[in-house]
Motif scaffolding. Structure first.
Motif, PDB file in Angstrom:
ATOM      1  N   SER A   1       0.861  -1.174   0.000  1.00  0.00           N
ATOM      2  CA  SER A   1       0.000   0.000   0.000  1.00  0.00           C
ATOM      3  C   SER A   1       0.900   1.227   0.000  1.00  0.00           C
ATOM      4  N   GLY A   2       0.730   2.077  -1.011  1.00  0.00           N
ATOM      5  CA  GLY A   2       1.568   3.261  -1.104  1.00  0.00           C
ATOM      6  C   GLY A   2       2.384   3.264  -2.373  1.00  0.00           C
ATOM      7  N   ASN A   3       3.542   3.886  -2.309  1.00  0.00           N
ATOM      8  CA  ASN A   3       4.391   4.100  -3.488  1.00  0.00           C
ATOM      9  C   ASN A   3       5.336   2.922  -3.702  1.00  0.00           C
ATOM     10  N   THR A   4       4.947   1.961  -4.527  1.00  0.00           N
ATOM     11  CA  THR A   4       5.771   0.769  -4.748  1.00  0.00           C
ATOM     12  C   THR A   4       7.068   1.075  -5.500  1.00  0.00           C
ATOM     13  N   LYS A   5       7.147   2.224  -6.153  1.00  0.00           N
ATOM     14  CA  LYS A   5       8.377   2.583  -6.859  1.00  0.00           C
ATOM     15  C   LYS A   5       9.543   2.752  -5.887  1.00  0.00           C
ATOM     16  N   LEU A   6       9.246   2.958  -4.605  1.00  0.00           N
ATOM     17  CA  LEU A   6      10.318   3.078  -3.609  1.00  0.00           C
ATOM     18  C   LEU A   6      11.154   1.805  -3.532  1.00  0.00           C
ATOM     19  N   LEU A   7      10.558   0.671  -3.901  1.00  0.00           N
ATOM     20  CA  LEU A   7      11.269  -0.604  -3.835  1.00  0.00           C
ATOM     21  C   LEU A   7      12.439  -0.654  -4.809  1.00  0.00           C
TER      22      LEU A   7
ATOM     23  N   LEU B   1       1.920   7.120   4.966  1.00  0.00           N
ATOM     24  CA  LEU B   1       1.368   7.010   3.614  1.00  0.00           C
ATOM     25  C   LEU B   1       1.074   8.374   3.009  1.00  0.00           C
ATOM     26  N   GLU B   2       0.571   9.289   3.825  1.00  0.00           N
ATOM     27  CA  GLU B   2       0.265  10.633   3.334  1.00  0.00           C
ATOM     28  C   GLU B   2       1.518  11.368   2.875  1.00  0.00           C
ATOM     29  N   ASN B   3       2.677  10.926   3.363  1.00  0.00           N
ATOM     30  CA  ASN B   3       3.931  11.576   3.000  1.00  0.00           C
ATOM     31  C   ASN B   3       4.749  10.735   2.015  1.00  0.00           C
ATOM     32  N   GLY B   4       4.052   9.892   1.236  1.00  0.00           N
ATOM     33  CA  GLY B   4       4.699   9.185   0.138  1.00  0.00           C
ATOM     34  C   GLY B   4       5.400   7.904   0.498  1.00  0.00           C
ATOM     35  N   GLY B   5       5.107   7.353   1.674  1.00  0.00           N
ATOM     36  CA  GLY B   5       5.750   6.123   2.111  1.00  0.00           C
ATOM     37  C   GLY B   5       5.079   4.879   1.559  1.00  0.00           C
ATOM     38  N   LEU B   6       5.512   3.727   2.053  1.00  0.00           N
ATOM     39  CA  LEU B   6       5.030   2.448   1.545  1.00  0.00           C
ATOM     40  C   LEU B   6       4.920   1.438   2.674  1.00  0.00           C
TER      41      LEU B   6
END
Length: 288
Positions: A98-104, A185-190
């Motif tokens: 849930s969130g920004n999977t591109k962080l992976l 999550l609101e701050n772009g986390g995952l």
């Protein structure tokens, strides 16, 4: 296709080594499913009986229910799946997210510590995170103490943060962490987990999570560890662990750290040590 991965999880259980073996032997989740249908003795009598009760239709329905919850899936053959995690002994076949999977895809650094945070560690965490300057995406948990402090410091200093949950994404652990998780999550986390959404936390899930925390990043920074700290289990799974020097070698909150140092683990004194650890990890992983 995702439904075959869901079938594997339902048939053999989250984190099962049988899933890893079937994927290795047959090349894909769909091939593993077809191979099982043709020859159930591949997985032994007990597993065959359980897996035989799981239909592909049930897997499709489970996947549809997961989608309705807004949960994303990252399979082991996905471009977003971390390459370092692929190389561990028993990698999760699928991550629920849930969130920004591109962080992976970023340069990941696992940061963990004890629940019983000392004043020294509490002072050190914001300073360390602010010095990162956005060089890394931090991977950690929202356990009380060091880990929650790390997450809040990461958000404060605009450093991406990925939480590895010890339960399904529709659960809440630890109690009272819902607000911090929403803030993340609101701050772009995952948020990620290898567990199906409704899976509750348990000692078994915590043990399995350690291999993900330690294996997803090339380097793990341990901020503080007592004799039985879960941070030590994470460090054991890491290609290259680093330990923050203890405030006092005589305090029980640092017994685990002192023991690790005696065994030859490296100490963290600044950014240069992390970069050196990444170089050492690259050399180790290149040999696998």
């Amino acid at each position: 296709m995702e439904k075959y991965y869901i079938w594997l999880i339902l048939a053999f259980g989250e984190g099962s080594p049988d899933i890893t073996r079937l994927l290795r032997d047959h090349g894909s989740a769909e091939n593993a499913y077809e191979a099982f249908r043709e020859n159930r003795v591949l997985v032994g009598a007990e597993n065959a009986m359980k897996a035989g009760q799981i239909t592909l239709e049930k897997a499709e329905k489970t996947l549809a229910d997961i989608r309705k919850l807004g949960i994303q899936t990252v399979t082991i053959d996905s471009a977003d799946y971390p390459e370092t995690l692929r190389k561990i002994e028993n990698p999760p076949c699928m991550l629920f997210a849930s969130g920004n999977t591109k962080l992976l895809r970023n340069r990941l650094l696992t940061v963990v510590g004890s629940r019983a945070m000392t004043d020294y560690t509490q002072f050190a965490i914001p300073k360390i995170i602010s010095d990162f300057g956005g060089r890394y995406t931090i991977v950690g948990t929202l356990s009380e103490g060091c880990d929650q402090m790390t997450c809040m410091s990461a958000v404060k200093y605009n450093t991406p943060f990925i939480e590895v949950m010890p339960c399904g994404l529709s659960q809440t652990y630890p109690t009272g962490s819902r607000t911090v998780r929403r803030f993340l999550l609101e701050n772009g986390g995952l948020l990620i987990s290898e567990c199906l959404p409704k899976t509750r936390s348990s000692p078994l899930v915590f043990n399995r999570r350690s291999r993900i925390l330690g294996g997803i990043s090339k380097v793990t920074l341990v901020l503080q560890a007592g004799a039985e700290s879960g941070a030590l289990a994470t460090a054991e799974q890491s290609p290259e662990p680093l330990f923050l020097p203890p405030h006092s070698v005589f305090e029980k909150e640092y017994v685990g750290t002192v023991s690790a140092i005696r065994k030859g683990c490296r100490l963290f004194f600044g950014m240069a040590d992390i970069e050196t650890a990444f170089e050492l990890a690259d050399s180790k992983l290149a040999g696998k």
